[in-house]
Motif scaffolding. Structure first.
Motif, PDB file in Angstrom:
ATOM      1  N   GLU A 179       0.851  -1.181   0.000  1.00 45.23           N
ATOM      2  CA  GLU A 179       0.000   0.000   0.000  1.00 45.23           C
ATOM      3  C   GLU A 179       0.893   1.239   0.000  1.00 45.23           C
ATOM      4  N   PRO A 180       0.587   2.212  -0.829  1.00 47.78           N
ATOM      5  CA  PRO A 180       1.452   3.392  -0.925  1.00 47.78           C
ATOM      6  C   PRO A 180       1.674   4.072   0.426  1.00 47.78           C
ATOM      7  N   LEU A 181       2.831   4.647   0.565  1.00 50.29           N
ATOM      8  CA  LEU A 181       3.137   5.438   1.752  1.00 50.29           C
ATOM      9  C   LEU A 181       2.985   6.911   1.381  1.00 50.29           C
ATOM     10  N   PRO A 182       2.430   7.700   2.283  1.00 52.42           N
ATOM     11  CA  PRO A 182       2.277   9.124   1.976  1.00 52.42           C
ATOM     12  C   PRO A 182       3.626   9.832   1.977  1.00 52.42           C
ATOM     13  N   ALA A 183       3.626  11.020   1.443  1.00 51.89           N
ATOM     14  CA  ALA A 183       4.825  11.854   1.510  1.00 51.89           C
ATOM     15  C   ALA A 183       5.078  12.198   2.974  1.00 51.89           C
ATOM     16  N   GLU A 240      10.576  16.231   8.908  1.00 48.86           N
ATOM     17  CA  GLU A 240      11.919  16.172   8.329  1.00 48.86           C
ATOM     18  C   GLU A 240      12.229  14.749   7.871  1.00 48.86           C
ATOM     19  N   VAL A 241      12.745  14.613   6.673  1.00 50.27           N
ATOM     20  CA  VAL A 241      13.121  13.304   6.141  1.00 50.27           C
ATOM     21  C   VAL A 241      14.342  12.813   6.900  1.00 50.27           C
ATOM     22  N   VAL A 242      14.221  11.603   7.499  1.00 48.48           N
ATOM     23  CA  VAL A 242      15.345  11.023   8.241  1.00 48.48           C
ATOM     24  C   VAL A 242      15.976   9.850   7.505  1.00 48.48           C
ATOM     25  N   LEU A 243      15.231   9.280   6.527  1.00 48.13           N
ATOM     26  CA  LEU A 243      15.762   8.145   5.783  1.00 48.13           C
ATOM     27  C   LEU A 243      15.229   8.175   4.358  1.00 48.13           C
ATOM     28  N   THR A 244      16.145   7.987   3.414  1.00 43.11           N
ATOM     29  CA  THR A 244      15.786   7.871   2.009  1.00 43.11           C
ATOM     30  C   THR A 244      16.119   6.453   1.573  1.00 43.11           C
ATOM     31  N   VAL A 245      15.154   5.798   0.925  1.00 39.00           N
ATOM     32  CA  VAL A 245      15.369   4.446   0.413  1.00 39.00           C
ATOM     33  C   VAL A 245      15.270   4.526  -1.106  1.00 39.00           C
ATOM     34  N   ALA A 246      16.279   3.976  -1.782  1.00 38.83           N
ATOM     35  CA  ALA A 246      16.355   4.065  -3.239  1.00 38.83           C
ATOM     36  C   ALA A 246      16.747   2.710  -3.819  1.00 38.83           C
ATOM     37  N   GLY A 247      16.838   2.671  -5.126  1.00 40.82           N
ATOM     38  CA  GLY A 247      17.285   1.460  -5.804  1.00 40.82           C
ATOM     39  C   GLY A 247      16.126   0.575  -6.205  1.00 40.82           C
ATOM     40  N   ASN A 248      16.300  -0.725  -6.049  1.00 42.64           N
ATOM     41  CA  ASN A 248      15.309  -1.724  -6.478  1.00 42.64           C
ATOM     42  C   ASN A 248      14.181  -1.852  -5.461  1.00 42.64           C
ATOM     43  N   ILE A 249      13.310  -0.845  -5.448  1.00 37.80           N
ATOM     44  CA  ILE A 249      12.168  -0.829  -4.530  1.00 37.80           C
ATOM     45  C   ILE A 249      10.897  -0.602  -5.340  1.00 37.80           C
ATOM     46  N   ALA A 250       9.787  -1.091  -4.827  1.00 37.31           N
ATOM     47  CA  ALA A 250       8.511  -0.964  -5.523  1.00 37.31           C
ATOM     48  C   ALA A 250       7.771   0.319  -5.148  1.00 37.31           C
ATOM     49  N   LEU A 251       8.010   0.859  -3.958  1.00 40.24           N
ATOM     50  CA  LEU A 251       7.303   2.060  -3.505  1.00 40.24           C
ATOM     51  C   LEU A 251       8.199   3.279  -3.572  1.00 40.24           C
ATOM     52  N   ALA A 267      10.971   8.584   0.642  1.00 40.37           N
ATOM     53  CA  ALA A 267      11.428   9.454   1.720  1.00 40.37           C
ATOM     54  C   ALA A 267      10.597   9.179   2.961  1.00 40.37           C
ATOM     55  N   LEU A 268      11.278   8.944   4.079  1.00 33.88           N
ATOM     56  CA  LEU A 268      10.593   8.613   5.328  1.00 33.88           C
ATOM     57  C   LEU A 268      10.948   9.623   6.411  1.00 33.88           C
ATOM     58  N   ASP A 269       9.928  10.096   7.094  1.00 34.69           N
ATOM     59  CA  ASP A 269      10.162  10.889   8.289  1.00 34.69           C
ATOM     60  C   ASP A 269      10.006   9.963   9.497  1.00 34.69           C
ATOM     61  N   LEU A 270      10.252  10.482  10.663  1.00 34.23           N
ATOM     62  CA  LEU A 270      10.189   9.661  11.870  1.00 34.23           C
ATOM     63  C   LEU A 270       8.789   9.078  12.069  1.00 34.23           C
ATOM     64  N   GLY A 271       7.764   9.842  11.768  1.00 32.87           N
ATOM     65  CA  GLY A 271       6.390   9.363  11.927  1.00 32.87           C
ATOM     66  C   GLY A 271       6.089   8.156  11.053  1.00 32.87           C
ATOM     67  N   LEU A 272       6.564   8.163   9.815  1.00 37.61           N
ATOM     68  CA  LEU A 272       6.341   7.021   8.922  1.00 37.61           C
ATOM     69  C   LEU A 272       7.081   5.784   9.421  1.00 37.61           C
ATOM     70  N   LEU A 316      12.385  -3.404   4.547  1.00 36.73           N
ATOM     71  CA  LEU A 316      12.632  -3.857   3.172  1.00 36.73           C
ATOM     72  C   LEU A 316      11.389  -4.494   2.566  1.00 36.73           C
ATOM     73  N   ASP A 317      10.670  -5.279   3.348  1.00 35.26           N
ATOM     74  CA  ASP A 317       9.425  -5.879   2.869  1.00 35.26           C
ATOM     75  C   ASP A 317       8.387  -4.796   2.559  1.00 35.26           C
ATOM     76  N   ARG A 318       8.290  -3.821   3.429  1.00 35.68           N
ATOM     77  CA  ARG A 318       7.279  -2.759   3.284  1.00 35.68           C
ATOM     78  C   ARG A 318       7.477  -1.947   2.012  1.00 35.68           C
ATOM     79  N   VAL A 319       8.731  -1.760   1.596  1.00 38.30           N
ATOM     80  CA  VAL A 319       9.010  -0.958   0.406  1.00 38.30           C
ATOM     81  C   VAL A 319       9.119  -1.801  -0.858  1.00 38.30           C
TER      82      VAL A 319
END
Length: 172
Positions: A27-31, A35-46, A54-59, A90-93
């Motif tokens: 399920e999509p994650l909102p923006a 403040e963005v604390v973690l960026t996940v890139a590469g071979n990801i579906a989301l 881009a993930l903030d602490l709340g996400l 990793l599963d979530r993304v």
């Protein structure tokens, strides 16, 4: 003939069920709102910010967080860490690959085999002893293992993978 058709129909239904499950799991994650604390890139579906997630602490906190208690070679006495298991993240993304490149705020980068990400270990910690991790205290994120739980986690290789001030993960 009817048995073959039944097996084929059963196979088709099983595949559709798996596809339906995957769609729910991704399920999509909102923006991020903070403040963005973690960026996940590469071979990801989301993705939620161009070609990255881009993930903030709340996400991160909204994912299934766990706690581990362990001593570390960088702290004194047992510490309680709270965070998201790497495997959960990793599963979530929808990550697909064999290795991640984890990078810190100071550009220190270490490659970690995805096979390291097993149930509950390691975690992307965002709290230590109930307090948010600050940049000054190895935060805002620290990838850590339960070092006391297994001698296999007390090696130079694992210590090198225990990246603090984690800012980016690239799935390869």
């Amino acid at each position: 003939m009817q048995a073959i058709a039944s097996v084929r129909l059963g196979s088709v239904l099983a595949v559709l069920t798996l596809l339906g499950t995957a769609a729910v799991a991704l399920e999509p994650l909102p923006a991020p709102k903070g403040e963005v604390v973690l960026t996940v890139a590469g071979n990801i579906a989301l993705r939620n910010a161009g070609d990255v997630l881009a993930l903030d602490l709340g996400l991160l906190e909204a994912m299934a967080a766990v706690e581990i208690e362990t001593s570390t070679i960088w702290t004194q006495g047992p510490q309680r860490f709270e965070g998201v298991p790497l495997v959960t993240l990793l599963d979530r993304v929808g990550a697909e690959g064999t290795v991640i490149a984890a990078s810190a705020l100071n550009d220190y980068t270490v490659e970690i085999p995805i096979s390291d990400a097993v149930e509950g270990v390691p975690i992307v910690a965002f709290r230590q002893n109930g307090e948010a991790l600050s940049v000054r205290d190895k935060g805002p994120l620290w990838l850590g293992y339960p070092y006391d739980a297994n001698a296999a986690y007390q090696t130079e290789v694992i210590y090198a993978r225990s990246i603090w001030q984690l800012a980016r993960i690239e799935v390869k």
